[in-house]
Design an enzyme around this catalytic site. Structure first.
Site: not given
Lengths: 422, 422
Positions: A13-15, A79, A171
């Protein structure tokens, strides 16, 4: 530490990606494990769910991103545990992958507050499949309403309920309302899609609680203009195929979407460390797991204090800052230099859009709303989209929608029984 | 006949849409029934299966096409029979839709020549789901090979077999080979995707039998350059999860794709009329069903004689010509004018591509091969894509792929157990 130091990163992901990106050139072998083959630009996932964008416009194969980094190995695998005594992660196959340093960036999924039986009737929005499921249900509801003879059933088919009024809920509700009231009229012969109801249910006292009361009130007004019925202050107490119970009142509604809560991935349990109420691993100030200095936890699956006891929010910029911080930590350790001090979150602002013309932005001192905020939001999101091509394609899709009013990805796919009733 | 004449069209493929398009302005109410909500541009479906295009780039919601035609009602529904005595079609729900004139344009699906048990291991390519299934399996095979320790299993995972060497089989084999040999190298660390095998199995004596021997030989040479192993003249006798039996020799191959045969939809059975060997309804020279002058059958589900006993081929231009012919027939009847005479098929040419740089075209007198043919093929396909936006988006996707060598839609989606073995 030397060239053979092996870093295992779980989660693309982003991290996770920020971390791997920032370690370019560092003397470390990296294995990046994800159970999906693609990085997903989650902030725009609601646009796939509401037919504005196609799946491939917001997802990108992870291994393609690191084709020019021979020290990075990408593995498709899930995992299921960490053996911190032997320093290895365990995959579903039983295979274990040893690590010198481990970073868990495994994200979060939706939470039903003890009502997992609501999941089939009120899908959440975390994966591409979630988005195509919601897209299919929304589009099928209109198709079934067109075939339905019973007025009560037809009304239930034309009632869409979004549960939870954070940015994602707002949204979703805004775009569904715009689709019903502006995009679809003229395409059906027996129903008037302008009479479709979109209900946004929020247990808290107001929508978008992360924003100021003024911006929240503005967003509520814009939603009302789009025809969204906002119901705040009353919790949802039941979700069924027939509708939703909001407090004591039952709303017949055949399409429900869950945007109300998240639950962290079980990283804390894998490590045997403390978790907060949302299941996030409580980590040290340097983002290591307590007692496990070689294990970091970042992003939505980590519980990190921001200011005055408030947790760091579960948003993309926070995950990226944590990934960048851990990259600096690892570099400092590899070079035997002092650690860069505790992680400090810098909040860059909060954004939310309401439909296709309005947005609110809170940069702290500067607060924006309306069309200008919408353009800033759009440009920021295109800028942060990974991959040059995606940026152009999404920009083109949006421009097309803006100019033509047509949506580009109105496809009903995957197999789900077509229920024709009445 | 008058304004209230009700035409029911079953199937929103090339034939059905051409018919409805050509009846613009005619004094007739039209109900268009399809079991999918979208028209699919099937000639490019293999590009979705091979990650070149996204699903929404080749599919378009049918009802959107007729939003400005109030006399056209689009219904999402599956027809399961025709009651020709009472002049109505029967939907799965049991509901019946009465007609004055009926046109069946329900297409074809893949046929396994009595071996339906091969379907799960060797999926065909007729729907968007088929395409994403093949895409997922091809991409997963590389991912699993990267994880596999056993060399024999790894080789089987890196062997892809396409069964049937008509245009679709040739196109699939060519793109899979290009992906393995040109797009993916550099992204994997443990396997060399350039060593992947792509086998194209054809029971007949040569590939692309609809083309001349010279063009067929050229295509074979281009496939060989791409590294495709062509095996002609021997039938496939078994398909399993482990591989494919080609004649007496077993090829260990974990990914199989079926491009060998088609079976018409059961329109002939619904009408109680004669069918040919492929299940196609044998119709009169004016495309009506024998004994049912108000029922037409067109496209892949009709058996129509072309020249010297040869049937009209199951390709988009043939379906469109038949749709246009039936529109003229219906207009003549509505205006009580003489019928336009028997249907005559005009063959405009045969096209097939081999990978991303070469194609063959047979226009009858003019025969083309190589890069020029490829450009003509590309321009023709973009031109015929429905919807202005799709044309631009596909053109952009192809230009991107051409210039960058990157594929745009390499997503593994839908839920299928991730098999990690070894």
């Amino acid at each position: 530490m030397h060239d053979n130091h092996h870093l295992v990163v779980v989660g693309g992901g982003f991290g996770g990606l920020q971390l791997v990106n920032d370690l370019r050139g560092a003397p470390v072998r990296i294995t990046l494990i994800d159970k999906r083959n693609h990085h997903l630009f989650q902030p725009l996932l609601y646009q796939v769910a509401t037919t504005l964008l196609a799946t491939s416009e917001i997802a990108w194969p992870i291994r393609n991103l690191y084709r020019d980094r021979p020290e990075v190995t990408t593995l498709l695998g899930e995992v299921v545990g960490v053996d911190s005594a032997n320093k290895s992660v365990i995959l579903t196959s039983g295979r274990s992958v040893p690590y010198d340093t481990l970073v868990l960036a495994t994200g979060a999924t939706h939470a039903y507050f003890g009502h997992d039986e609501w999941a089939p009737v009120a899908p959440g929005l975390k994966t591409l499949e979630d988005a195509t499921t919601i897209r299919r249900r929304v589009l099928l509801a209109f198709e079934q309403a067109e075939l339905e003879e019973d007025p009560a059933k037809r009304d239930a088919l034309l009632t869409f309920t979004v549960i939870g009024a954070g940015p994602t809920g707002v949204e979703l509700a805004g775009i569904i309302a715009e689709m019903a009231h502006r995009t679809l009229p003229g395409e059906f012969r027996r129903i008037d899609t302008r009479k479709a109801r979109v209900v946004l249910a929020e247990a808290g006292p107001r929508i978008l609680p992360a924003f100021t009361e003024e911006l929240s009130a503005y967003a509520g007004g814009e939603l009302a203009k789009l025809g969204v019925e906002v119901r705040t202050g009353v919790p949802v107490t039941d979700c069924t195929h027939e509708g939703v119970m909001i407090g004591e009142s039952f709303v017949p509604s055949r399409t429900l979407v869950w945007a109300a809560g998240v639950q962290a991935s079980p990283a804390a349990r894998w490590l045997g460390i403390e978790a907060d109420r949302a299941g996030r691993a409580v980590v040290e100030k340097d983002l290591t797991a307590p007692g496990l200095p070689d294990v970091f936890v970042i992003g939505d699956t980590a519980s990190v204090v921001w200011e005055a006891g408030k947790p760091v929010p579960g948003i993309a910029p926070a995950a990226k800052q944590q990934g960048a911080f851990v990259a600096r930590m690892i570099r400092a350790r590899l070079e035997s230099k002092p650690a860069p001090g505790p992680f400090r979150y810098r909040h860059q602002g909060s954004l939310a859009t309401i439909g296709k013309r309005a947005a609110i932005i809170d940069f702290g001192r500067i607060k924006l709303k309306g069309a200008l905020a919408w353009w800033i939001w759009g440009i920021a999101h295109i800028y942060f989209l990974i991959g040059t091509r995606s940026r152009f394609v999404v920009a083109w899709s949006w421009l097309w929608i803006y100019l033509s009013g047509q949506h580009s990805a109105r496809l009903i796919t995957q197999k789900e029984t077509l229920r024709e009733e009445g």
